[in-house]
Design an enzyme around this catalytic site. Structure first.
Site, PDB file in Angstrom:
ATOM      1  N   LEU A  68     -11.563   1.016   0.345  1.00 16.01           N
ATOM      2  CA  LEU A  68     -10.502   1.684  -0.271  1.00 16.01           C
ATOM      3  C   LEU A  68     -10.924   1.983  -1.483  1.00 16.01           C
ATOM      4  CD1 LEU A  68      -7.968  -1.598   0.037  1.00 16.01           C
ATOM      5  CD2 LEU A  68      -7.789   0.567   1.243  1.00 16.01           C
ATOM      6  N   ARG A  69     -12.247   2.379  -1.687  1.00 10.84           N
ATOM      7  CA  ARG A  69     -12.583   3.009  -2.764  1.00 10.84           C
ATOM      8  C   ARG A  69     -12.117   4.342  -3.035  1.00 10.84           C
ATOM      9  NH1 ARG A  69     -18.271   0.682  -2.098  1.00 10.84           N
ATOM     10  NH2 ARG A  69     -18.155  -1.010  -3.638  1.00 10.84           N
ATOM     11  N   GLY A  70     -11.897   5.311  -2.089  1.00 12.49           N
ATOM     12  CA  GLY A  70     -11.270   6.639  -2.027  1.00 12.49           C
ATOM     13  C   GLY A  70     -10.088   6.500  -2.462  1.00 12.49           C
TER      14      GLY A  70
END
Length: 356
Positions: free
Chosen positions: A294-296
């Site tokens: 979920l970093r993006g």
């Protein structure tokens, strides 16, 4: 004569080496935008800049540091501790605050720390004097580069040539905001909040994907091809080299305006909002591109908010997302060696189909 020489040496010592003005840099808009957004919101997670040799990577990074407003720190503190923000204090300053002691402060330039390729782990993280700890019972810590970079910028040139272990240490500190040094059962922990900026030439090797993913943004820069722009770049550099102070004076007004915009954006950032529907669209793009984790999503939301704050708005619009999303996602895509399409173009194709 002796006294005269001392005066000259003192003047030269106090004289700050001029830094090429950020507003005088021609082209490389993607790199400049990524750096600006990271100094507005350091929680974006830094930026990896990959490009050809001699494209102004180092010059631009040093120029952005020169733009930032001075920061208030606890006087004589080794970690640039914030006098009132508990999360940015060293243990010694925290103890003083808890006792109710007065903390004298001073204003300093935002730290800009270069990490040399040959640096050891002790040089980066700091060392504990074990002998003094065992014989005198005193916990003596010699700060490393992470301590000096707290609340500033840590720049690693040729990061793709840096030892993987050191890259792990840097990225862990950048992600957690803390550096912990442990030797023989003795532990020292200090804040290490910095904007991590790495640069490199892709011809000399790529970073491992799991490490590349830890950089918030990824800017790709190429050598300028247009003859008139190349001439302009050469002229600007020649002008600066021949008389830096005249060049600085010429761009002083633009520099001051940009400084003011950055400071205002930093203050406004906490009030910027992004609508639920737009957040769903961002996650839809990430899902369609099969981005791991979920970093993006998180970084794209942060970067879009920082851009809205920079443009004097308190609500993110679709153009903000379109402007930053390639920078936030291109390095997170799974690499297919048989695929001919560039990762940035792939992101843009999906963005155009979803963010209409």
């Amino acid at each position: 004569m002796y006294e005269f020489n001392i005066i000259i040496v003192s003047i030269l010592k106090d004289k700050v080496r001029p830094v090429f003005p950020f507003t005088a840099i021609v082209g490389q808009e993607e790199m400049k935008l990524a750096l600006l957004l990271n100094v507005i919101d350091p929680k974006i997670g830094g930026v990896m800049i990959m490009g050809d040799r001699g494209t102004g990577k180092s010059t631009t990074i040093r120029a952005i540091a020169d733009l930032l407003p001075k920061i208030e720190v606890a006087q004589n503190d080794l970690f640039n501790s914030h006098p009132s923000d508990y999360d940015l204090m060293s243990d010694a300053v925290k103890t003083q605050v808890e006792k109710g002691d007065h903390i004298p402060t001073q204003f300093i330039d935002v730290p800009m720390v270069d990490l040399p390729l040959g640096a050891t782990e002790d040089r980066v993280c700091g060392t504990i004097d074990i002998e003094k700890a065992l014989t005198e019972g005193i916990k003596t810590f010699e700060p490393g580069l992470l301590a000096k970079a707290n609340r500033g910028i840590l720049y690693v040139d040729e990061v793709n040539l840096l030892d993987d272990h050191l890259v792990d240490v840097l990225l862990d500190a950048a992600a957690s905001g803390w550096n912990t040094v442990e030797r023989e059962g003795i532990s020292v922990r200090h804040p290490a909040r910095f904007v991590l900026v790495g640069s490199g030439n892709p011809e000399e090797g790529e970073l491992r994907p799991q490490l590349l993913d830890r950089f918030g943004m990824h800017a790709e820069i190429k050598t300028v091809k247009e003859p008139s722009l190349r001439v302009k770049i050469v002229e600007q550099r020649s002008k600066f080299d021949s008389n830096p102070y005249v060049c600085l004076q010429e761009f002083q007004e633009e520099q001051d305006r940009l400084k003011s915009s950055i400071a205002t954006a930093q203050d406004r950032l906490s009030n910027v909002t992004i609508d639920y529907d737009l957040r769903v669209k961002i996650s839809e793009v990430c899902g369609t591109l099969d981005v791991d984790g979920l970093r993006g999503d998180i970084v794209t939301n942060r970067a879009a908010k920082a851009l809205a704050a920079y443009h004097n708005r308190t609500n993110v619009d679709i153009d903000d997302v379109k402007t930053v999303i390639t920078l936030c996602l291109r390095h997170r895509l799974r690499k297919d060696p048989l695929e001919t399409i560039d990762s940035g173009n792939k992101v843009q194709q999906v963005v155009e189909s979803i963010l209409k």
